[in-house]
Write an enzyme that holds these catalytic residues in place. Structure first.
Site, PDB file in Angstrom:
ATOM      1  N   HIS A 231       0.667  -1.205  -0.054  1.00  0.00           N
ATOM      2  CA  HIS A 231      -0.137   0.070   0.112  1.00  0.00           C
ATOM      3  C   HIS A 231       0.871   1.362   0.095  1.00  0.00           C
ATOM      4  CE1 HIS A 231      -3.382  -2.682   1.388  1.00  0.00           C
ATOM      5  NE2 HIS A 231      -2.616  -3.141   2.184  1.00  0.00           N
TER       6      HIS A 231
HETATM    7  C1  BDR Z   1      -2.034   0.215   5.797  1.00  0.00           C
HETATM    8  O1  BDR Z   1      -2.176  -0.203   7.064  1.00  0.00           O
HETATM    9  C2  BDR Z   1      -0.890  -0.675   7.556  1.00  0.00           C
HETATM   10  O2  BDR Z   1      -0.802  -1.805   8.008  1.00  0.00           O
HETATM   11  C3  BDR Z   1       0.058  -0.565   6.323  1.00  0.00           C
HETATM   12  O3  BDR Z   1       1.285  -0.292   6.759  1.00  0.00           O
HETATM   13  C4  BDR Z   1      -0.566   0.394   5.512  1.00  0.00           C
HETATM   14  O4  BDR Z   1      -0.169   1.781   5.668  1.00  0.00           O
HETATM   15  C5  BDR Z   1      -2.808  -0.692   4.923  1.00  0.00           C
HETATM   16  O5  BDR Z   1      -4.374  -0.752   5.561  1.00  0.00           O
END
Ligand code: BDR
Ligand code: CA
Length: 305
Positions: A231
């Protein structure tokens, strides 16, 4: 670019991506995927592994109001999967992430703030100085979704972890770009990307390969996918190469009270918002995924010493 993050598997790859793709002037850390001691140590470990000289400023150790949650079931107990995290020789440049963000916004023209963790530091910075957005070239966040969630049926982790902070940011940072699950779930890295990184065999690339391996395994176990959404690295690419993404200006607000919907980003899909109004957020919906994926991998490979 200044990255506010909670490393975290994908945060770590985002830092490596940004170190090549942008002029990365600093990193601020926040409690999120794991506690602030781990996220700060991990940020330092990533930049030292890559041989980078980028200041790391430690930030908020807990959400504004919500109880602390973490995502160690996704990112591993230390936040960096099963990576044997090296000792670090450096230490945080300060414990004042908010002060650093505000200082940088005053001293660097054209600064882009990319926030890929819970939005606690950013909300505190906006409360301390509401003029912050006017001094920035842009704010890009990884968080939220127009449809669905990954912690609850409707809440994404970064918003769920500190909904009050997120509500402040969506309200007080006009024009921000939201890189949510709608688009990050379309950008999956898998075995071939892992192999390209591992074959490069220098420390930062091997680190990225190890992190990706862990993310792919967890993604397979949790969702049955053969690749993993990285992400936060996608958010870095969106900040630098917006032409690779599709999006719409929408009104977005964060639900704070619903018993089933707390932490939901409520995206008004009845029509485009006027991008000149204060409430408009650019909600990304789609991307040229193969190019974004190559951009992430090529950026890490470009760090070869
Ligand atoms: C987001 O949540 C975190 O666990 C990851 O690093 C990312 O920023 C994804 O939902
Ligand atoms: Ca993150």
């Amino acid at each position: 670019m200044l990255i506010d993050c909670d490393p975290g598997l994908d945060d770590a790859i985002a830092i490596l991506t940004a170190a090549h793709l942008a002029d990365l002037v600093g990193i601020t850390t926040v409690n999120g995927n794991v506690g602030i001691d781990h996220t700060t140590h991990n940020a330092l470990a990533v930049i030292e592994t890559a041989g980078l000289d980028i200041p790391v400023h430690r930030g908020a150790s807990r959400p504004m109001i919500s109880p602390t949650i973490d995502a160690s079931h996704v990112h591993g107990p230390t936040g960096l999967g099963s990576v044997d995290i090296p000792e670090v020789s450096g230490s945080p440049a300060s414990h004042d992430a908010v002060g650093f963000i505000l200082d940088m916004s005053r001293s660097i023209a054209g600064l882009h703030l990319v926030a890929v963790g819970p939005l606690t530091n950013i909300a505190l910075a906006l409360q301390a100085d509401p003029d912050l957005p006017a001094r920035l070239a842009g704010i890009t966040i990884m968080g939220g979704a127009a449809v669905g969630g990954n912690v609850t049926p409707v809440a994404e982790f970064n918003i769920w972890a500190d909904p009050e902070a997120a509500a402040i940011v969506f309200r007080d940072a006009p024009g921000l770009t939201m890189v949510g699950l709608d688009v990050t779930h379309k950008i999956l890295l898998g075995a071939s990307e892992r192999d390209r990184l591992r074959e490069a065999a220098f420390p930062a690339a091997v680190l990225a390969a190890d992190l990706l391996d862990y993310a792919v395994e967890r993604s397979g176990e949790m969702r049955g996918w053969s690749g993993a959404p990285i992400h936060d690295a996608s958010a870095v690419v969106a900040a630098v190469r917006p032409e690779l993404f599709d999006g719409e200006f929408r009104h977005v607000d964060v639900e704070l009270h619903g018993t089933l919907t707390r932490g939901m980003t409520v995206v008004d899909q009845r029509g485009s918002a006027d991008s000149t109004t204060d409430a408009a957020t650019r909600v990304l919906t789609d991307a040229d995924a193969p190019i974004v994926i190559d951009t992430i991998v090529d950026s890490v490979l470009a760090l070869r010493p």
